[in-house]
Scaffold this motif. Structure first.
Motif, PDB file in Angstrom:
ATOM      1  N   GLN A   1       5.394  -1.414  -2.505  1.00  0.00           N
ATOM      2  CA  GLN A   1       4.908  -1.362  -1.703  1.00  0.00           C
ATOM      3  C   GLN A   1       3.229   0.368  -2.199  1.00  0.00           C
ATOM      4  OE1 GLN A   1       4.087  -1.677   1.457  1.00  0.00           O
ATOM      5  NE2 GLN A   1       5.929  -2.820   2.504  1.00  0.00           N
ATOM      6  N   ALA A   2       2.620  -0.306  -1.669  1.00  0.00           N
ATOM      7  CA  ALA A   2       1.422   0.846  -1.782  1.00  0.00           C
ATOM      8  C   ALA A   2       1.042   1.530   0.031  1.00  0.00           C
ATOM      9  CB  ALA A   2      -0.005   0.847  -1.966  1.00  0.00           C
ATOM     10  N   LYS A   3       0.255   2.516   0.204  1.00  0.00           N
ATOM     11  CA  LYS A   3      -0.491   3.668   1.258  1.00  0.00           C
ATOM     12  C   LYS A   3      -1.813   3.158   1.099  1.00  0.00           C
ATOM     13  CE  LYS A   3       1.051   7.483   4.505  1.00  0.00           C
ATOM     14  NZ  LYS A   3       1.861   7.820   5.262  1.00  0.00           N
ATOM     15  N   VAL A   4      -2.297   3.506   1.830  1.00  0.00           N
ATOM     16  CA  VAL A   4      -3.979   3.903   2.017  1.00  0.00           C
ATOM     17  C   VAL A   4      -4.323   5.477   2.170  1.00  0.00           C
ATOM     18  CG1 VAL A   4      -6.296   3.208   2.845  1.00  0.00           C
ATOM     19  CG2 VAL A   4      -4.718   1.430   2.052  1.00  0.00           C
TER      20      VAL A   4
ATOM     21  N   TYR B   1     -11.900  -2.146   1.528  1.00  0.00           N
ATOM     22  CA  TYR B   1     -13.130  -2.579   3.146  1.00  0.00           C
ATOM     23  C   TYR B   1     -11.408  -3.735   3.105  1.00  0.00           C
ATOM     24  CZ  TYR B   1     -16.692  -0.457   3.693  1.00  0.00           C
ATOM     25  OH  TYR B   1     -17.956   0.669   3.936  1.00  0.00           O
ATOM     26  N   GLY B   2     -10.933  -4.517   4.005  1.00  0.00           N
ATOM     27  CA  GLY B   2     -10.152  -5.226   3.988  1.00  0.00           C
ATOM     28  C   GLY B   2      -8.497  -5.927   3.852  1.00  0.00           C
ATOM     29  N   TYR B   3      -8.076  -4.513   3.510  1.00  0.00           N
ATOM     30  CA  TYR B   3      -6.783  -4.031   3.458  1.00  0.00           C
ATOM     31  C   TYR B   3      -5.819  -3.353   4.873  1.00  0.00           C
ATOM     32  CZ  TYR B   3      -6.773  -5.020  -1.302  1.00  0.00           C
ATOM     33  OH  TYR B   3      -7.087  -5.960  -3.075  1.00  0.00           O
ATOM     34  N   PRO B   4      -4.424  -3.561   4.945  1.00  0.00           N
ATOM     35  CA  PRO B   4      -4.194  -2.664   5.474  1.00  0.00           C
ATOM     36  C   PRO B   4      -3.910  -1.099   5.144  1.00  0.00           C
ATOM     37  CG  PRO B   4      -2.507  -4.696   4.813  1.00  0.00           C
ATOM     38  CD  PRO B   4      -3.726  -4.489   3.945  1.00  0.00           C
ATOM     39  N   GLU B   5      -3.005  -0.831   6.070  1.00  0.00           N
ATOM     40  CA  GLU B   5      -2.995   1.032   5.759  1.00  0.00           C
ATOM     41  C   GLU B   5      -1.973   0.235   4.686  1.00  0.00           C
ATOM     42  OE1 GLU B   5      -4.363   4.053   6.568  1.00  0.00           O
ATOM     43  OE2 GLU B   5      -5.493   2.240   7.473  1.00  0.00           O
ATOM     44  N   THR B   6      -0.724  -0.303   4.524  1.00  0.00           N
ATOM     45  CA  THR B   6       0.124  -0.594   3.889  1.00  0.00           C
ATOM     46  C   THR B   6       0.165  -1.743   3.201  1.00  0.00           C
ATOM     47  OG1 THR B   6       2.171  -1.332   5.509  1.00  0.00           O
ATOM     48  CG2 THR B   6       1.204   0.727   4.906  1.00  0.00           C
ATOM     49  N   PHE B   7       0.404  -2.353   2.091  1.00  0.00           N
ATOM     50  CA  PHE B   7       0.512  -3.313   1.243  1.00  0.00           C
ATOM     51  C   PHE B   7       0.938  -3.580  -0.200  1.00  0.00           C
ATOM     52  CE2 PHE B   7      -3.994  -0.952   0.678  1.00  0.00           C
ATOM     53  CZ  PHE B   7      -3.762  -1.714  -1.268  1.00  0.00           C
ATOM     54  N   PRO B   8       1.419  -4.604  -0.488  1.00  0.00           N
ATOM     55  CA  PRO B   8       2.492  -5.227  -1.582  1.00  0.00           C
ATOM     56  C   PRO B   8       0.781  -4.799  -2.889  1.00  0.00           C
ATOM     57  CG  PRO B   8       2.272  -7.014  -0.654  1.00  0.00           C
ATOM     58  CD  PRO B   8       1.724  -5.979   0.328  1.00  0.00           C
ATOM     59  N   LEU B   9       1.741  -4.058  -4.176  1.00  0.00           N
ATOM     60  CA  LEU B   9       0.663  -4.670  -5.402  1.00  0.00           C
ATOM     61  C   LEU B   9       1.842  -4.552  -6.533  1.00  0.00           C
ATOM     62  CD1 LEU B   9       1.037  -1.633  -6.478  1.00  0.00           C
ATOM     63  CD2 LEU B   9      -0.342  -1.169  -5.279  1.00  0.00           C
ATOM     64  N   PHE B  10       1.631  -5.132  -7.483  1.00  0.00           N
ATOM     65  CA  PHE B  10       2.087  -5.717  -9.168  1.00  0.00           C
ATOM     66  C   PHE B  10       1.915  -4.553  -9.997  1.00  0.00           C
ATOM     67  CE2 PHE B  10       3.125  -6.733 -12.761  1.00  0.00           C
ATOM     68  CZ  PHE B  10       3.903  -7.690 -12.758  1.00  0.00           C
TER      69      PHE B  10
ATOM     70  N   GLN C   1      -1.859   5.703  -2.844  1.00  0.00           N
ATOM     71  CA  GLN C   1      -0.873   5.856  -3.642  1.00  0.00           C
ATOM     72  C   GLN C   1       0.233   5.127  -2.904  1.00  0.00           C
ATOM     73  OE1 GLN C   1       1.153   8.821  -0.203  1.00  0.00           O
ATOM     74  NE2 GLN C   1       2.717   7.792   0.005  1.00  0.00           N
ATOM     75  N   TYR C   2       1.769   5.134  -4.165  1.00  0.00           N
ATOM     76  CA  TYR C   2       2.184   4.756  -4.136  1.00  0.00           C
ATOM     77  C   TYR C   2       3.220   5.262  -3.664  1.00  0.00           C
ATOM     78  CZ  TYR C   2       0.778   2.162  -9.080  1.00  0.00           C
ATOM     79  OH  TYR C   2      -0.191   2.443 -10.011  1.00  0.00           O
ATOM     80  N   GLY C   3       4.178   4.079  -2.958  1.00  0.00           N
ATOM     81  CA  GLY C   3       4.895   4.213  -1.270  1.00  0.00           C
ATOM     82  C   GLY C   3       4.782   4.768  -0.564  1.00  0.00           C
ATOM     83  N   HIS C   4       5.455   5.571   0.595  1.00  0.00           N
ATOM     84  CA  HIS C   4       5.065   6.115   1.693  1.00  0.00           C
ATOM     85  C   HIS C   4       5.059   7.609   1.622  1.00  0.00           C
ATOM     86  CE1 HIS C   4       5.392   1.412   2.454  1.00  0.00           C
ATOM     87  NE2 HIS C   4       4.323   1.572   3.682  1.00  0.00           N
ATOM     88  N   GLN C   5       6.216   7.840   0.910  1.00  0.00           N
ATOM     89  CA  GLN C   5       6.490   9.501   1.088  1.00  0.00           C
ATOM     90  C   GLN C   5       5.178   9.846   0.334  1.00  0.00           C
ATOM     91  OE1 GLN C   5       8.948   6.708   1.038  1.00  0.00           O
ATOM     92  NE2 GLN C   5      10.711   7.787   0.592  1.00  0.00           N
ATOM     93  N   SER C   6       5.202  10.869   1.056  1.00  0.00           N
ATOM     94  CA  SER C   6       4.384  12.327   0.278  1.00  0.00           C
ATOM     95  C   SER C   6       4.842  13.350  -1.201  1.00  0.00           C
ATOM     96  CB  SER C   6       3.583  13.794   1.398  1.00  0.00           C
ATOM     97  OG  SER C   6       3.337  13.391   2.087  1.00  0.00           O
TER      98      SER C   6
ATOM     99  N   GLU D   1       9.885   6.532  12.196  1.00  0.00           N
ATOM    100  CA  GLU D   1      10.839   5.648  11.451  1.00  0.00           C
ATOM    101  C   GLU D   1      11.195   5.930  10.633  1.00  0.00           C
ATOM    102  OE1 GLU D   1       8.030   2.059  12.754  1.00  0.00           O
ATOM    103  OE2 GLU D   1       6.682   2.482  11.362  1.00  0.00           O
ATOM    104  N   LYS D   2      11.967   5.092   9.476  1.00  0.00           N
ATOM    105  CA  LYS D   2      12.378   4.955   7.939  1.00  0.00           C
ATOM    106  C   LYS D   2      10.996   4.947   7.544  1.00  0.00           C
ATOM    107  CE  LYS D   2      17.351   5.491   8.567  1.00  0.00           C
ATOM    108  NZ  LYS D   2      18.544   5.202   7.753  1.00  0.00           N
ATOM    109  N   ASN D   3      10.959   5.450   6.437  1.00  0.00           N
ATOM    110  CA  ASN D   3       9.667   4.943   5.513  1.00  0.00           C
ATOM    111  C   ASN D   3      10.451   3.514   5.044  1.00  0.00           C
ATOM    112  OD1 ASN D   3       7.230   6.456   5.715  1.00  0.00           O
ATOM    113  ND2 ASN D   3       8.957   7.929   4.424  1.00  0.00           N
ATOM    114  N   PRO D   4       9.623   2.157   5.160  1.00  0.00           N
ATOM    115  CA  PRO D   4       9.902   1.265   4.072  1.00  0.00           C
ATOM    116  C   PRO D   4       9.832   1.560   2.887  1.00  0.00           C
ATOM    117  CG  PRO D   4       7.961   0.708   4.368  1.00  0.00           C
ATOM    118  CD  PRO D   4       8.511   2.479   5.384  1.00  0.00           C
ATOM    119  N   PRO D   5      11.194  -0.249   2.352  1.00  0.00           N
ATOM    120  CA  PRO D   5      11.786   1.110   0.722  1.00  0.00           C
ATOM    121  C   PRO D   5      10.613   0.586  -0.128  1.00  0.00           C
ATOM    122  CG  PRO D   5      12.138  -1.450   1.625  1.00  0.00           C
ATOM    123  CD  PRO D   5      11.663  -1.025   3.203  1.00  0.00           C
ATOM    124  N   TYR D   6      10.407   1.133  -1.637  1.00  0.00           N
ATOM    125  CA  TYR D   6       9.124   1.102  -2.266  1.00  0.00           C
ATOM    126  C   TYR D   6       8.832  -0.371  -2.909  1.00  0.00           C
ATOM    127  CZ  TYR D   6       6.572   2.349  -6.569  1.00  0.00           C
ATOM    128  OH  TYR D   6       6.067   2.590  -7.366  1.00  0.00           O
ATOM    129  N   VAL D   7      10.135  -0.191  -3.410  1.00  0.00           N
ATOM    130  CA  VAL D   7      10.451  -1.888  -4.670  1.00  0.00           C
ATOM    131  C   VAL D   7      10.675  -3.333  -3.140  1.00  0.00           C
ATOM    132  CG1 VAL D   7      11.502  -3.165  -5.864  1.00  0.00           C
ATOM    133  CG2 VAL D   7      11.213  -0.803  -6.226  1.00  0.00           C
TER     134      VAL D   7
END
Length: 918
Positions: free
Chosen positions: A780-783, A792-801, A821-826, A854-860
């Motif tokens: 998971q990545a976070k804008v 442009y065109g990406y949501p606030e969170t999205f998967p990447l490889f 950034q990688y993941g959701h936490q700071s 709410e809890k942050n979603p899992p990173y992997v």
């Protein structure tokens, strides 16, 4: 017709008589002995090469034996020998399978006894029946098995520096046709052998030329001189064995075509890397979706082959300790993915036909020294070996004959297992979830939805459709593969040994397509139609007006459409919407494209050819919400010491229809880059700043890579009068000036680390994360910077490889340079302080940050990462100002192997908006 048949019967009769009166070619045998360095490397079973009166052995054909010191053959010579065999013997059939990217032909050679060759189509039909348990019940399968023969497919030369197998296979083919030895007779009568003589003819010819031009006769193997030509295929280097999911290259298409035509029971791929002969089983963990029967066959056949090699007194054969058995994208895994058995060998190769003293005394596999005696290596060789080309050929050939003989003496078992694996997959589809996968056609990028359907179809997976959906039903022979490709992977965190390759490949995440897994069928199956032709999404133009708007959702085909428009209509005006805007009652997102001064036909062609939906409108779009699109002049940089990933970048650009110029060190050194290009892309390249600056060591120069009459395969896809040296500090300074003068530098993965080392991306510093283990996984990545053009065109969170790439970061005061950034936490240093603050009155204190409910979603999402806390919060994409320009630094590869298409639009966004990233 009767006369022709009589003549053919007479030819077969004469052939049979000559087989019975065999003479051994003593000259050939003596030369095998001459070129073998130790009697322990000399199996007696190979000392019976026949001197056939009507069929030339390699010595008669070439004037030298296979494995002669200093001699390898170009693809035309190898194919010429097989053609001679086919012309001389009714037991050899040669067929064309397609073309390489450079126009060379792929061939398959089919060998069997006369009955096998006369009934070849029948045997192929029989195996096709066994491949589909819907058409063949278990009782029918037993009858078919008794009237079938296993087809054993053997290939060599996928990796160009691994030069033994394509040579050895010529001698093996001659032996299979002419030898009267009991094991060969059993193979000829009970197995149909299919040989892929050279899996990668383009790379093979380049490497043969390289050997004759540069490396033949060098005194030492490990002298630092480059043993490989800089390129193999037009696009892909060593990753040509990592294309089994994409099926993008000619080599892979040929392998797939051969599999689905012959349905081989076993496929064996011959490679070279480790001493002295590795026979694959792998350490595990094994892929969850490979049938346990196949996994058990790996063990049985691997140990059988090791035993046979050891029985001939040959040391150094082993199994288990190399490779894992998890990733399904290797070429030969077309077999394991489709209920057959895919295996490989690794022998010790010298990247040519010279003899060297090789020292592997410090080499370790699975923690053990490569020369140690283990349960999986009962007879090790000495830590140093004097190793010849012929030694290599002896080992490979003995192993292959042993494996073919196993198939000959266990043919019913192998065929029954082949049927049973397809039957098991079908039964799982009936009894286990998911029952189906539902893929809506109306998604953010409908063209990628169609692409997913086509990729599944290319894998032999049946895809059905109706007006609104593509449907993959689980009740089909390749159910296991469908589930593997469409659901997340979970790699065990406690695996003892590191994975051999990437560990996640969930296509919906990689393509940015939503796929619904269904545990029950809640739709009318009878309304579905089997997808037979390739799916194509044709967009539509809705509304009226002479202004056309493309609502932007990070579709992969937008940038190619823009280049097409500019090429077709120089007067076209194209702009990008810089903020969300209400137009004709519709909320149109930022990044959307506005076309003016194009006609209705051109708008329709954009929609149809590029799979994009346009809105026609008469409304005026506020000028302050737009910016004109100035399509860039793009260069893709390549080094001469590592061309792997720039090849994938070039391939991606060409597949997408995006123009570019390929440049190298000489272009950087010449300077004036800003006058020639607007964007320079630095694909991932191995090594560090020293490697990048210096390139191939100049002590080996000059080293031309040019086309000559003597070396006709060189000079493609790039040419240079001297490969040695790099851009030097002059070239690096010119690269920095390019950005300072307003250009955009885009770096991928390790190239971003190199730019940081060189001071071009000066705000970036390496992060010490020694405990982080991040093999290729989907995370998971976070804008961090919403509204930035790159996003442009990406949501606030999205998967990447992301794989095991560099980890980079800026100082805290520069974190606004981090786009994603990688993941959701700071990061820890970004967590707001909540304690008392001396010297500040209570009413002056900073407002406490609100904690999320709410809890942050899992990173992997798919795969596995160890110690993920080391990376969460760190930057994945940075936008750094350099003078009047920018460096856009990715710490992963957004164009990885033409797989992670969902990541690529960040690059396309950067190109569309290259002059407004500040």
């Amino acid at each position: 017709m009767k006369k022709l048949t009589s003549i053919w019967v007479f030819v077969v009769f004469l052939f049979t008589l000559t087989i019975k009166a065999q003479q051994i070619d003593q000259t050939y045998i003596q030369k095998i002995k001459d070129f073998t360095t130790d009697e322990r490397f000399l199996p007696k079973s190979l000392l019976d090469v026949v001197d056939h009166p009507g069929i030339p052995n390699p010595l008669k054909h070439f004037g030298h034996i296979i494995g002669t010191e200093g001699i390898v053959h170009r693809s035309s010579e190898i194919y010429g020998y097989y053609k001679k065999l086919a012309d001389s013997s009714p037991l050899v059939h040669m067929q064309e399978m397609g073309l390489t990217e450079e126009g060379r032909k792929f061939y398959l050679i089919v060998i069997g006894n006369q009955e096998s060759m006369d009934r070849l189509d029948h045997y192929k039909d029989q195996l096709a029946k066994l491949a589909d348990a819907r058409k063949t019940n278990p009782e029918q399968a037993e009858d078919i098995i008794l009237d079938s023969k296993p087809i054993y497919y053997i290939s060599g030369g996928m990796h160009a520096t691994e030069m033994g197998a394509p040579e050895m296979l010529m001698e093996l083919a001659y032996r299979l046709v002419t030898s009267d030895a009991s094991d060969i007779k059993a193979i000829r009568e009970n197995v149909i052998t299919v040989i892929n003589p050279i899996s990668e003819p383009d790379g093979w010819d380049k490497q043969v030329d390289w050997y004759f031009r540069y490396t033949k006769g060098r005194e030492k193997f490990d002298d630092g001189f480059p043993r490989s030509a800089p390129y193999w295929g037009k696009y892909v280097f060593h990753d040509n064995n990592r294309d089994g999911l994409q099926v993008s290259q000619g080599i892979t298409k040929s392998i797939f075509k051969g599999f689905f035509e012959f349905h081989p029971t076993v496929m064996l791929d011959l490679h070279e890397s480790v001493p002295l002969l590795y026979i694959s089983t792998g350490t595990g963990p094994y892929n969850d979706f490979v049938d346990p029967i196949t996994q058990s066959e790996w063990q049985v056949m691997g140990n059988h082959d090791v035993a046979e090699v050891s029985a001939q007194g040959m040391p150094g054969a082993f199994t288990w300790a190399f490779y894992d058995g998890w990733w399904p994208g290797y070429g030969i895994w077309v077999a394991n993915n489709h209920n057959s058995n895919g295996r490989f060998y690794e022998t010790y190769g010298n990247a040519g036909a010279d003899t060297y003293l090789r020292d592997y005394s410090t080499a370790r596999f699975a923690g053990d020294l490569a020369s140690s005696k283990e349960w999986y290596r009962p007879y090790p060789a000495t830590p140093l070996v004097y190793w010849s080309f012929r030694n290599n050929i002896n080992y490979t050939q003995v192993g292959v004959i042993a494996s073919l003989y196993y198939a000959a003496t266990n043919k019913e078992l192998l065929l029954r297992n082949f049927y049973k694996k397809g039957f098991n997959s079908l039964e799982k589809g009936k009894k286990e979830g998911p029952k189906a996968f539902k893929i809506g056609k109306d998604q953010r990028d409908p063209a990628m939805v169609a692409y997913l359907a086509n990729q599944l179809k290319a894998q032999g997976i049946e895809v059905h459709e109706n007006e609104d959906y593509f449907i993959v039903l689980s009740e089909q022979p390749y159910r296991n593969l469908a589930v593997s490709l469409l659901t997340p992977q979970t790699y065990p965190k406690d695996a003892k040994f590191p994975p051999y390759d990437a560990i996640a490949w969930t296509l919906p995440y990689l393509y940015g397509v939503d796929v619904e897994s269904k545990d029950s069928i809640d739709f009318d199956i009878n309304s579905l139609k089997l997808l037979t032709d390739d799916a194509v999404y044709k967009g539509k133009v809705s509304g009226d007006g002479n202004t056309y708007i493309l609502p932007y959702k990070a579709q992969n085909t937008v940038l190619p459409a823009l280049y097409w428009v500019k090429n077709q209509n120089r007067n076209a005006e194209v702009s990008v919407l810089t903020k969300e805007t209400l137009i004709s009652g519709d909320t149109v997102p930022a990044g959307s494209i506005i076309f003016r001064r194009i006609n209705a036909n051109q708008a329709g062609q954009i929609a149809s050819d590029f799979g994009l939906n346009l809105m026609a409108t008469l409304a005026n779009v506020p000028a302050e919400n737009q910016k004109a699109v100035n399509l860039p002049r793009v260069a893709i940089y390549h080094t001469w010491y590592n061309t792997q990933d720039e090849g994938w970048s070039r391939y991606t650009f060409e597949e997408r229809g995006i123009p570019y110029t390929s440049i190298d060190k000489d272009v950087l050194k010449a300077g004036g880059l800003r006058s020639k290009f607007d964007v320079i892309i630095l694909p991932r390249v191995r090594g560090n700043a020293k490697n990048f600056v210096n390139g191939v060591d100049k002590k080996y120069g000059p080293l031309p890579y040019t086309t000559t009459a003597e070396f006709p395969s060189h000079g493609f896809p790039a040419s240079t009068s001297d490969m040695t040296g790099g851009p030097g500090f002059v070239g690096v300074d010119n690269l920095k000036k390019f950005a300072e003068e307003g250009g955009l530098l885009i770096s991928f993965d390790n190239s971003s680390f190199i730019l940081a080392e060189l001071g071009i991306a000066a705000e970036l510093s390496p992060v010490n994360a020694s405990s982080l283990f991040h093999p290729g996984s989907i995370v998971q990545a976070k804008v961090r910077k919403s509204g930035h053009p790159v996003l442009y065109g990406y949501p606030e969170t999205f998967p990447l490889f992301r794989g095991n790439g560099p980890l980079l970061q800026t100082d805290k005061y520069n974190r606004d340079l981090m786009l994603v950034q990688y993941g959701h936490q700071s990061l820890k240093d970004e967590v707001p302080y909540e304690g008392p603050i001396m010297g500040m009155a209570e009413n002056e204190k900073m407002e406490k940050a609100k904690k999320p409910d709410e809890k942050n979603p899992p990173y992997v999402i798919a795969g596995m990462v160890r110690n993920e806390q080391e990376i969460i919060g760190h930057g994945s994409v940075f936008n750094l100002p350099v003078g009047r320009g920018n460096v856009l630094a990715f710490t992963f590869d957004p164009l990885h192997r033409y797989l992670n298409h969902h990541d690529a639009p960040m690059v396309w966004n950067a190109l569309i908006n290259w002059d407004s990233l500040r």
